[in-house]
Write a protein that holds these residues in place. Structure first.
Motif, PDB file in Angstrom:
ATOM      1  N   LEU A   1      56.654  29.790  55.967  1.00  0.00           N
ATOM      2  CA  LEU A   1      57.297  30.851  55.949  1.00  0.00           C
ATOM      3  C   LEU A   1      57.516  31.026  54.379  1.00  0.00           C
ATOM      4  N   VAL A   2      57.495  32.087  53.875  1.00  0.00           N
ATOM      5  CA  VAL A   2      58.009  31.897  52.070  1.00  0.00           C
ATOM      6  C   VAL A   2      58.458  33.636  52.396  1.00  0.00           C
ATOM      7  N   LEU A   3      60.510  33.517  52.093  1.00  0.00           N
ATOM      8  CA  LEU A   3      61.018  35.195  52.239  1.00  0.00           C
ATOM      9  C   LEU A   3      61.304  35.492  50.842  1.00  0.00           C
ATOM     10  N   CYS A   4      61.508  36.648  50.633  1.00  0.00           N
ATOM     11  CA  CYS A   4      61.999  37.132  49.533  1.00  0.00           C
ATOM     12  C   CYS A   4      62.537  38.659  50.082  1.00  0.00           C
ATOM     13  N   VAL A   5      63.519  38.553  50.602  1.00  0.00           N
ATOM     14  CA  VAL A   5      64.023  39.578  50.809  1.00  0.00           C
ATOM     15  C   VAL A   5      64.999  40.171  50.277  1.00  0.00           C
ATOM     16  N   GLY A   6      64.860  41.066  49.741  1.00  0.00           N
ATOM     17  CA  GLY A   6      65.516  42.137  48.529  1.00  0.00           C
ATOM     18  C   GLY A   6      65.908  41.152  47.321  1.00  0.00           C
ATOM     19  N   SER A   7      65.172  40.851  47.148  1.00  0.00           N
ATOM     20  CA  SER A   7      65.599  39.436  45.334  1.00  0.00           C
ATOM     21  C   SER A   7      63.874  40.206  45.065  1.00  0.00           C
ATOM     22  N   THR A   8      63.430  40.714  45.588  1.00  0.00           N
ATOM     23  CA  THR A   8      61.724  41.115  44.878  1.00  0.00           C
ATOM     24  C   THR A   8      61.659  41.402  42.737  1.00  0.00           C
ATOM     25  N   HIS A   9      63.375  41.716  42.758  1.00  0.00           N
ATOM     26  CA  HIS A   9      63.450  42.014  41.100  1.00  0.00           C
ATOM     27  C   HIS A   9      63.284  41.105  40.365  1.00  0.00           C
ATOM     28  N   ALA A  10      64.087  39.678  41.043  1.00  0.00           N
ATOM     29  CA  ALA A  10      63.663  38.126  40.215  1.00  0.00           C
ATOM     30  C   ALA A  10      62.743  38.527  39.596  1.00  0.00           C
TER      31      ALA A  10
ATOM     32  N   GLY B   1      49.956  30.366  57.009  1.00  0.00           N
ATOM     33  CA  GLY B   1      51.593  31.123  57.001  1.00  0.00           C
ATOM     34  C   GLY B   1      51.707  32.254  56.522  1.00  0.00           C
ATOM     35  N   LEU B   2      52.929  33.006  56.843  1.00  0.00           N
ATOM     36  CA  LEU B   2      54.058  34.069  56.906  1.00  0.00           C
ATOM     37  C   LEU B   2      54.410  34.620  55.531  1.00  0.00           C
ATOM     38  N   VAL B   3      54.514  35.288  54.769  1.00  0.00           N
ATOM     39  CA  VAL B   3      55.772  35.825  54.230  1.00  0.00           C
ATOM     40  C   VAL B   3      56.438  36.937  54.355  1.00  0.00           C
ATOM     41  N   MET B   4      57.590  36.921  54.423  1.00  0.00           N
ATOM     42  CA  MET B   4      58.500  38.158  54.717  1.00  0.00           C
ATOM     43  C   MET B   4      59.383  38.512  54.122  1.00  0.00           C
ATOM     44  N   VAL B   5      58.964  39.423  53.239  1.00  0.00           N
ATOM     45  CA  VAL B   5      59.526  40.194  52.279  1.00  0.00           C
ATOM     46  C   VAL B   5      59.475  42.007  52.526  1.00  0.00           C
ATOM     47  N   GLY B   6      60.837  41.935  51.371  1.00  0.00           N
ATOM     48  CA  GLY B   6      62.310  42.715  52.047  1.00  0.00           C
ATOM     49  C   GLY B   6      62.055  43.966  50.412  1.00  0.00           C
ATOM     50  N   GLU B   7      62.402  45.084  50.269  1.00  0.00           N
ATOM     51  CA  GLU B   7      61.607  46.286  49.161  1.00  0.00           C
ATOM     52  C   GLU B   7      61.928  47.602  49.312  1.00  0.00           C
ATOM     53  N   ALA B   8      62.781  48.269  48.810  1.00  0.00           N
ATOM     54  CA  ALA B   8      63.406  49.513  49.128  1.00  0.00           C
ATOM     55  C   ALA B   8      61.630  50.245  48.549  1.00  0.00           C
ATOM     56  N   PHE B   9      61.817  51.329  49.137  1.00  0.00           N
ATOM     57  CA  PHE B   9      60.901  52.612  49.286  1.00  0.00           C
ATOM     58  C   PHE B   9      62.008  53.777  48.917  1.00  0.00           C
ATOM     59  N   TRP B  10      60.973  54.787  48.414  1.00  0.00           N
ATOM     60  CA  TRP B  10      61.612  56.516  48.485  1.00  0.00           C
ATOM     61  C   TRP B  10      61.295  56.963  50.447  1.00  0.00           C
ATOM     62  N   GLU B  11      62.673  57.319  50.772  1.00  0.00           N
ATOM     63  CA  GLU B  11      62.251  58.305  51.512  1.00  0.00           C
ATOM     64  C   GLU B  11      61.901  59.644  51.945  1.00  0.00           C
TER      65      GLU B  11
END
Length: 248
Positions: free
Chosen positions: A108-117, A136-146
């Motif tokens: 599992l690789v996580l990057c939630v709220g840190s994609t700017h890095a 394996g799984l990747v958990m990634v959190g990202e902003a988008f336009w509502e």
């Protein structure tokens, strides 16, 4: 006051650096780690290690590695892991996440709220792929336009229209990069408001408790700017999605 210190103080009462409530974090982690009793997790931009220590506490057979540039945040992560009795299963690296290398891949690789890095969603996914074990799984959190952002919103965020897309286009980008969403979660308006009130409130409280500190004026300015940008700007316009992804 540097950005890392501001972020650390602002997240005092919301250690997950994203608009995700505790119960949602628990569900996401349970889904991400349920496939195997013994696994390895990597968080690229782990901050205070909130995702990892929770995963380790819930899954005694798992081990984890966190990478971050903020030494104070890593110290806090180690303290929390020690208090929870999981520190022997956690490795922490004071390093730019883009420079991290590992001998063994991760389940599992996580990057939630840190994609700017990494410079955005696609480069983040490319970096995650390099560390991922087969299947394996990747958990990634990202902003988008509502909704379509106004010029004032963009200026307040210091962003451009193309920095993010709507949810459909963001998901299409993920698919185009060779990933399949096997689960996902869109943060609710309540989670956004709770997160922003925690962010501004925690930093404001530090200012009130340390009025003579030389960094107090800068911290106050950061609080006022952030609150203004949120309430008079991106509230209701900026969304946040957390994907759980597999290759293919």
């Amino acid at each position: 006051m540097d950005r890392q210190t501001i972020s650390r103080l602002a997240h005092a009462h919301h250690p997950i650096s994203a608009p995700i409530a505790d119960e949602s974090v628990a569900r996401l982690l349970d889904r991400a780690t349920a496939r195997t009793e013994a696994g390895r997790a990597l968080d690229l931009g782990c901050g205070e290690g909130a995702w990892l220590v929770r995963a380790l506490a819930a899954r005694p057979g798992w081990r984890a590695v966190g990478v971050d540039l903020d030494p104070a945040a890593l110290t806090r992560a180690r303290e929390t892991a020690t208090a929870l009795g999981v520190v022997r299963r956690l490795g922490l690296h004071h390093l730019d996440a883009r420079e991290f290398t590992a001998v063994e891949p991760f389940d599992l690789v996580l990057c939630v709220g840190s994609t700017h890095a990494f410079g955005g969603l696609s480069p983040t996914l490319a970096a995650a792929r390099d560390h991922l074990a087969p299947g394996g799984l990747v958990m990634v959190g990202e902003a988008f336009w509502e909704r379509e952002p106004s010029r004032a919103v963009l200026d307040g965020l210091g962003a451009e229209r193309d920095d993010y897309a709507d949810l459909a286009a963001t998901t299409d980008r993920v698919l185009a990069d060779g990933w399949t969403p096997v689960s996902g979660y869109v943060s609710s308006p309540q989670e956004w408001d709770d997160y922003e009130f925690a962010w501004t409130g925690s930093l404001a409280e530090w200012v009130l408790d340390h009025p003579e500190h030389p960094d107090a004026p800068a911290a106050r300015e950061a609080v006022d700017r952030h609150r203004r940008e949120w309430l008079h700007g991106y509230r209701g316009t900026l969304g946040f999605v957390t994907y759980l992804l597999r290759r293919g």
